[in-house]
Design a protein around this motif. Structure first.
Motif, mmCIF file in Angstrom:
data_model
loop_
_atom_site.group_PDB
_atom_site.id
_atom_site.type_symbol
_atom_site.label_atom_id
_atom_site.label_comp_id
_atom_site.label_asym_id
_atom_site.label_seq_id
_atom_site.Cartn_x
_atom_site.Cartn_y
_atom_site.Cartn_z
ATOM 1 N N GLU A 155 0.829 -1.203 0.000
ATOM 2 C CA GLU A 155 0.000 0.000 0.000
ATOM 3 C C GLU A 155 0.868 1.260 0.000
ATOM 4 N N LYS A 156 1.940 1.266 0.793
ATOM 5 C CA LYS A 156 2.840 2.425 0.833
ATOM 6 C C LYS A 156 3.529 2.636 -0.518
ATOM 7 N N GLU A 157 3.972 1.522 -1.119
ATOM 8 C CA GLU A 157 4.617 1.624 -2.429
ATOM 9 C C GLU A 157 3.650 2.173 -3.468
ATOM 10 N N LEU A 158 2.429 1.699 -3.414
ATOM 11 C CA LEU A 158 1.422 2.163 -4.357
ATOM 12 C C LEU A 158 1.134 3.651 -4.184
ATOM 13 N N GLU A 159 1.015 4.069 -2.948
ATOM 14 C CA GLU A 159 0.733 5.468 -2.669
ATOM 15 C C GLU A 159 1.810 6.371 -3.259
ATOM 16 N N ALA A 160 3.074 5.959 -3.066
ATOM 17 C CA ALA A 160 4.186 6.743 -3.600
ATOM 18 C C ALA A 160 4.182 6.750 -5.128
ATOM 19 N N GLU A 161 3.899 5.591 -5.727
ATOM 20 C CA GLU A 161 3.889 5.494 -7.192
ATOM 21 C C GLU A 161 2.780 6.313 -7.804
ATOM 22 N N VAL A 162 1.604 6.255 -7.206
ATOM 23 C CA VAL A 162 0.463 7.000 -7.731
ATOM 24 C C VAL A 162 0.733 8.499 -7.674
ATOM 25 N N VAL A 163 1.293 8.963 -6.549
ATOM 26 C CA VAL A 163 1.636 10.384 -6.413
ATOM 27 C C VAL A 163 2.640 10.786 -7.485
ATOM 28 N N ALA A 164 3.652 9.921 -7.713
ATOM 29 C CA ALA A 164 4.678 10.226 -8.708
ATOM 30 C C ALA A 164 4.098 10.281 -10.115
ATOM 31 N N MET A 165 3.198 9.328 -10.435
ATOM 32 C CA MET A 165 2.620 9.302 -11.775
ATOM 33 C C MET A 165 1.668 10.469 -12.008
ATOM 34 N N LYS A 166 0.990 10.923 -10.950
ATOM 35 C CA LYS A 166 0.073 12.052 -11.093
ATOM 36 C C LYS A 166 0.817 13.363 -11.318
ATOM 37 N N THR A 167 2.041 13.458 -10.802
ATOM 38 C CA THR A 167 2.809 14.695 -10.921
ATOM 39 C C THR A 167 3.676 14.735 -12.175
ATOM 40 N N GLU A 168 3.767 13.629 -12.862
ATOM 41 C CA GLU A 168 4.602 13.585 -14.080
ATOM 42 C C GLU A 168 3.954 14.352 -15.225
#
Length: 516
Positions: A503-516
């Motif tokens: 869940e933590k990994e997903l949260e970080a990935e989603v935030v990163a993909m949204k800001t790209e």
């Protein structure tokens, strides 16, 4: 029913039960394939009906043109279908394709001459190609992996349900003494596209498409709805969702969204495209076009010349083919895609040479041919169509989207359909001329190129059974692009997922993909 975000203008109210949703997805598969099956069998029946052939004053060339014109639309549709499925969403692309198909069917029913009939069938073929390709991509991306072989296999299996319905209708209207003997069967073809449009509001958008468009919460919900009755915290749901996010993140970072020129230059993308698209032309050249569109001419070469007997044979053939393709879908799910294709193709080759030999014996002495020769030849023709149905019917839409990764999946399946229709345009036009001019030798020619197909499958195809779409990447690049365990291992309890970490990994990935 729960209102579900789709990221498109087409809303969705999705049932809570994954079983019910899977049933609706299967219905979506069924109505897609029945249109094509109905069309083939309908033309088979119409080509036997004097009310149709006399109305248009058909000869071998115009018969081929009337029949093959649907493939002109099918040839043009894939040029746009991949783009539509990627840009508009999978479900809206299915909607517009189905609507165009209905327009073509209405025009076909009202046709007053060959030109109008041909134009109508081009429109029909275009719409069917768009909805069929978008449907194949959508279902492969939406079905849970454990049900994908059955769910996507049925996308083409129910070709024979449509074919059976058309065979029955043309048999029933064949005695009518008006143009409605052929117009009525053409009008009934619209029923399936209407049903498809009606089912779309009750199924979710593809989770892969949603992630690619940045609709992460909607994507996770779609995965939960198809895998675990909407439970967002289920371990299988989390695993599937993480695989999708990781893989699409990698594809974006590596700029794997390729133009056709980039695909041609990249060895892995090129290999995946060529293997995946091969199912289209391989199925087209296998030989079933003779039985699918020119059964009457084929039965003539075997000695069955009565039109009523030919129409009855058309009905029986479709029942037999349906049973065989269901067995083949089971084979694809249990034995594997490549193994099923190899066995089926080998049997097709044997049948073609036997049909050619028996047809020659009949052609050499038609008046003295025994009933055992005639019915033996018909029996092998039926076996041929059954063996074709075992592999090529389920594999045509099942195998290509499995082999291709997300970035090339929609356009890759479109390319497969494009090549299928390119081959079919030629073959559907040429077959009646070939059967008329060289008779039994046409079967021998077909058997010869089928041997080449068998070798290509044995050497180049890969096995995709039991893997998610993201896990198939490992076959081509040596590893998958996600660190979570394989979905089946989690589903069977062999591995326990560390939910808080994921869940933590997903949260970080989603935030990163949204800001790209």
């Amino acid at each position: 029913m729960h209102k579900t975000p789709t990221g498109t203008w087409l809303p969705a109210w999705v049932p809570e039960s994954s079983f019910t949703l899977s049933f609706l997805l299967i219905i979506c598969s069924i109505v897609q394939s029945t249109t094509g099956g109905y069309d083939g069998s309908m033309l088979n029946g119409l080509n036997i009906l004097p009310s149709y052939t006399d109305y248009f004053k058909l000869n071998s060339a115009t018969t081929g043109l009337n029949t093959a014109s649907v493939f002109i639309g099918g040839f043009l549709g894939p040029i746009f279908s991949g783009i539509m499925a990627d840009k508009l969403g999978r479900r809206p692309a299915i909607f517009w394709g189905s609507l165009i198909t209905i327009v073509g069917i209405v025009l076909q029913t009202a046709a007053q001459n060959i030109a109008m009939f041909v134009v109508a069938r081009i429109v029909l073929g275009f719409g069917s190609a768009v909805s069929g390709i978008a449907g194949g991509v959508y279902l492969s991306e939406t079905f849970a992996s454990r049900w994908r072989a059955w769910g996507v296999g049925l996308l083409n299996d129910f070709y024979y349900i449509g074919a059976l319905i058309a065979a029955g209708i043309t048999l029933g209207t064949g005695e009518w003494q008006s143009t409605w003997a052929w117009r009525a069967p053409t009008l009934f073809q619209a029923i399936f596209s209407v049903l498809c449009i009606l089912i779309l509001p009750f199924i979710p958008e593809s989770p892969r498409w949603l992630v690619n468009q940045g609709h992460f919460e909607a994507a996770r919900l779609a995965v939960a709805q198809t895998n675990a009755n909407g439970d967002l915290n289920d371990q299988v749901v989390l695993t599937v969702y993480k695989e999708i996010v990781d893989t699409l993140k990698w594809e974006k970072e590596e700029q794997r969204t390729m133009t056709p020129i980039q695909i041609a230059k990249d060895p892995i993308a090129r290999k995946r495209l060529l293997i995946g698209m091969s199912a289209g032309p391989f199925s087209a050249i296998a030989g079933n076009i003779i039985a699918s569109y020119y059964l009457g001419a084929e039965l003539d070469t075997a000695g069955i010349t009565n039109s009523t007997d030919q129409l009855k044979a058309n009905v029986v053939l479709n029942v037999w083919s349906l049973a065989c393709c269901l067995v083949g879908t089971f084979g694809c799910a249990v034995w594997g895609r490549k193994s099923t294709a190899l066995v089926s193709q080998s049997l097709l080759i044997a049948c073609l040479f036997i049909i050619g030999g028996l047809s020659k014996l009949y052609a050499d002495n038609p008046d003295g041919a025994s009933s055992s020769l005639i019915y033996g030849n018909v029996a092998v023709m039926f076996l041929f169509q059954g063996f074709y149905s075992v592999a090529w019917t389920p594999l045509l839409y099942l195998y290509p989207p499995e082999v291709m990764n997300y970035s090339i999946r929609a356009n890759g399946l479109a390319f497969s359909s494009f090549m299928l229709n390119a081959a079919a345009i030629v073959l559907v036009f040429v077959m009646p001329i070939g059967l008329n001019n060289i008779g039994w030798k046409m079967y021998m020619v077909n058997g010869g190129w089928d041997i080449i197909t068998l070798v290509l499958i044995a050497v180049f195809w890969v096995e995709t059974k039991g893997k998610t779409l993201e896990e198939i990447d490992a076959i081509f690049v040596g590893h998958k692009h996600s660190d979570v365990p394989d979905v089946e291992a989690v589903r069977r309890g062999k591995v326990v997922l560390d939910v808080p970490v994921v869940e933590k990994e997903l949260e970080a990935e989603v935030v990163a993909m949204k800001t790209e």
